[in-house]
Motif scaffolding. Structure first.
Motif, mmCIF file in Angstrom:
data_model
loop_
_atom_site.group_PDB
_atom_site.id
_atom_site.type_symbol
_atom_site.label_atom_id
_atom_site.label_comp_id
_atom_site.label_asym_id
_atom_site.label_seq_id
_atom_site.Cartn_x
_atom_site.Cartn_y
_atom_site.Cartn_z
ATOM 1 N N VAL A 145 -35.212 -28.220 -16.877
ATOM 2 C CA VAL A 145 -36.125 -28.022 -17.999
ATOM 3 C C VAL A 145 -36.414 -29.350 -18.692
ATOM 4 O O VAL A 145 -37.564 -29.635 -19.066
ATOM 5 C CB VAL A 145 -35.544 -26.995 -18.994
ATOM 6 C CG1 VAL A 145 -36.312 -27.014 -20.321
ATOM 7 C CG2 VAL A 145 -35.580 -25.598 -18.386
ATOM 8 N N PRO A 163 -41.378 -24.282 -19.121
ATOM 9 C CA PRO A 163 -40.506 -24.869 -18.090
ATOM 10 C C PRO A 163 -39.433 -23.903 -17.584
ATOM 11 O O PRO A 163 -39.035 -23.974 -16.424
ATOM 12 C CB PRO A 163 -39.878 -26.069 -18.809
ATOM 13 C CG PRO A 163 -40.839 -26.408 -19.893
ATOM 14 C CD PRO A 163 -41.398 -25.088 -20.342
ATOM 15 N N GLN A 164 -38.969 -23.008 -18.459
ATOM 16 C CA GLN A 164 -37.953 -22.046 -18.034
ATOM 17 C C GLN A 164 -38.482 -21.161 -16.904
ATOM 18 O O GLN A 164 -37.764 -20.857 -15.948
ATOM 19 C CB GLN A 164 -37.527 -21.169 -19.222
ATOM 20 C CG GLN A 164 -36.855 -21.918 -20.354
ATOM 21 C CD GLN A 164 -35.371 -22.171 -20.087
ATOM 22 O OE1 GLN A 164 -34.844 -21.818 -19.026
ATOM 23 N NE2 GLN A 164 -34.701 -22.792 -21.043
#
Length: 217
Positions: A145, A163-164
């Motif tokens: 991340v 991003p996760q």
């Protein structure tokens, strides 16, 4: 203060000796790792590992909450360097390098079969599940991340991308093929994942760079 030491069993005729705690722990992890990679998770017991390391079984009970937790730490100690996440400034290159290393780890013996066993066993071993989350999945997710977030700041990935979710799309897909092996898990699959994903999440900076590269070619 003198460093704690633990009595170590010796072979007949060699008497008794004492080793520093850190040395004993390293010996136990090496013994557990060797057993894990040679025979699999089912062969990891405190009694067997203690005998192989020349350590007290009670010491292992004090240091690890379950044989699964010990097995995971031994596994992670052996593979930690393989999973390092580079930052060259090129997110596509870095994702490709990292995912290739990850796929290699999952598919090449002896580590590949072991991680599948650990993930499976974690479903019914709370101590192993906690160790897996604390020392492996959470730190690995955080590194990925952070790298994706830096790419966002450079305009290589669109700002609204989570991003996760990108981590789940890339690494989760690899775990899916590891645990449900009806399709090939290889670097070609990793490349396809990255290529398809980046088509949807590229930022303006990456689009301009890709256009410039096309013009040069």
């Amino acid at each position: 203060m003198e460093e704690p030491k633990e009595t170590i069993r010796r072979g007949r005729g060699r008497g008794r000796g004492r080793r520093p705690t850190a040395q004993v722990r390293q010996a136990v992890l090496e013994a557990a790792g060797a057993t894990l990679f040679e025979a699999g998770l089912a062969e990891i017991t405190f009694e067997k590992v203690a005998a192989r390391a020349g350590a007290s079984k009670m010491t292992l009970y004090k240091w690890w909450s379950s044989p699964g937790a010990l097995a995971f730490e031994a596994y992670f100690t052996a593979v930690e360097d393989t999973l390092a996440f580079a930052d060259t400034g090129d997110i596509e290159r870095d994702l490709t390098t990292q995912l290739h290393a990850f796929v290699g780890l999952l598919t090449e013996p002896p580590a590949g079969p072991v991680i599948a066993q650990l993930v499976g066993a974690a479903q019914t071993d709370p101590a192993l599940a906690a160790a897996l989350a604390t020392h492996y999945t959470h730190p690995r997710r955080r590194l990925a991340v952070e790298r994706l977030t830096r790419a966002q700041r450079l305009g290589q990935i669109r700002a609204e991308v989570d991003p996760q979710v990108v981590v789940d799309q890339l690494w989760g897909a690899c775990y899916h093929r590891l645990l449900l092996p009806d399709e090939m898990l290889d670097t070609a699959f990793a490349d396809a994942l990255i290529r398809n994903l980046l088509r949807g999440i590229r930022g303006e900076a990456s689009v301009r760079q890709a256009a410039a590269d096309d013009e040069k070619s």
